[in-house]
Write an enzyme that holds these catalytic residues in place. Sequence first.
Site, PDB file in Angstrom:
ATOM      1  CG  PHE A 180      -1.940   1.148   1.096  1.00 26.75           C
ATOM      2  CD1 PHE A 180      -3.126   0.981   0.390  1.00 26.75           C
ATOM      3  CD2 PHE A 180      -1.684   2.391   1.658  1.00 26.75           C
ATOM      4  CE1 PHE A 180      -4.036   2.025   0.243  1.00 26.75           C
ATOM      5  CE2 PHE A 180      -2.584   3.447   1.511  1.00 26.75           C
ATOM      6  CZ  PHE A 180      -3.767   3.257   0.808  1.00 26.75           C
TER       7      PHE A 180
ATOM      8  CG  ASP B  70       5.928   3.492   1.551  1.00 23.13           C
ATOM      9  OD1 ASP B  70       6.058   4.276   2.506  1.00 23.13           O
ATOM     10  OD2 ASP B  70       4.858   3.331   0.934  1.00 23.13           O
TER      11      ASP B  70
ATOM     12  CE  LYS C  26      -0.141   5.226   7.683  1.00 26.12           C
ATOM     13  NZ  LYS C  26      -1.512   5.765   7.679  1.00 26.12           N
TER      14      LYS C  26
END
Length: 399
Positions: free
Chosen positions: A141, A226, A255
Amino acid sequence: MPGATGSLSSAETMAIFQQYVIPNYTRYPVCLVRGEGSYVWDAEGNRYLDFFPGWGCNLLGHCPPRVVEAVREQVGQLIHVPNTWYVEAQGLLARALSERSFGGQCFFCNSGAEAIETAIKLARLHGKPNRYKIVTMLNSFHGRTMGAVSATAQPKYHQGFEPILPGFQYAPFGNLDAVNKLIDGETCAIMVEPIQGEGGINLPPPGYLAGLRELCDRRQLLLIFDEVQAGMGRTGRWFAHQHDGIVPDVMTLAKALAGGVACGGVVAKPEIAAMLKPGMHASTFGGNPLGCRAALATIETIDAEGLLERAVAVGERFRTRLEALQARAPAIKEVRVKGGMVGMELLIDGMPIVAKCLERRLLINCTHGTVIRLLPAINLRDDQIDEGCAIIEEVILTL
Ligand SMILES: Cc1ncc(COP(=O)(O)O)c(C=O)c1O
C-alpha cells in the site's frame, strides 16, 4: 458561528456530514473531540483506549506535550512561508533525519502519497533515457494519488480509475526470485515497504531486503523503501530497514513523522537527490514551519524518553499476551509483531471484533478482512496494554 466547535453532539455532527461531506470513508458513529496520550473522548464524554491512534500518525499518543508546545510557539511566530525562503526548522529537520538514516538529503511534502510521487519521479529520472518500470510488491500500500495507487499492487484500489500509470510490475512480497524475473532493460527501481502495513503486518523473510539491495546494485536500480507506516521509531529502530543493516537509495516518510501533524518527506542519497533541479518538483505547504517544528519535537521526545527501547518492550508485551490468547483461541492463525506494529491474523472476518471492541471502548483496526492491526503509541504504558488486551481476549473468547 462557523468557526466555533465543541458544542455539537456526535449525532448532530453526523447529520451535517450526511449533507455536506463526500461519503468516501466508512466512519464509526462517534465524533471524537479530545485526546490525551492513548485515550480519546467523544462528544458525549465517553473515554476510549486507543490502540490505533491516528492510523499510525500519533506515534506518541494524542497531543504529546513537546509537540503541542512546539506548535503553540510556532503558530504565533510564523505559520507558513513558501519554499522561496529558507526556513530554519526545515533545515534542522532535514539534518535530524539525515543523521538518523543514511546521510541523505530531504524533500518535504504533506502526506505519504506525495512522498511516494516524489520517489517515483526520482526513479524515472534515474532511469532516463530508456528505463521507467518499477517493481512493487503484492499487497503493498503506497497511497491513493494516481502514481501511488498504481504502485499499490492491489487491483481493488485501481477499480474505476483505470488506466493506471504505466510501468508498474508486481511481485509477491518476500520472493526474491519473482522480483528478479520481472527485471528487464526498462526497469529503473524496486519499491517496497520494509514491513507491509495495510497488507496485514507482513514481516520480510530474513535476507529479503538485503537480497533486494544486492539485486539493485547488480542491475543499477534505485532501491526505494516506503517507511511511511513503519518508520520514525515505530519498530524500535528509527527506520524499519535498519533492523536488516542495509540502506536504500530513497526512503519515504509521513504518518508519524510529525507526531500527528501533517508532514511527509523523502530522504535520498545525495547523488540521487542531485537529480532534482529547481523547478522540477515542489509542494506549496511542504516543509512548512509548523510541520517541521512538530517533527523536530517528535524526534526530541523519542530521544529524550528512550522510546526506541520502549517500542520494543511494547511489542514484546503485546506478543506475550496475544500468543497466550492464540493458544486458547482457534480463530487466531498467526501473531506478527515488530515493536509498535502488531498484527493478528484470523481465520474469520475481523470486522465484528473491531465493532465489539468499540462497544467496550477500545479502538483497534482490521485490515485485509482478517488481520487485526494495532499501531499503538510507542509510549503506551504496561497497564494500558493489559487493559486493552483483556478486552480483546474477552471479545475473541466469547465470539
Ligand atoms: C506504507 C504506506 N505508504 C503510503 C501511504 C499513504 O500515505 P497517505 O495516506 O499519507 O497519503 C500509507 C498510508 O497508509 C502507507 O501505509
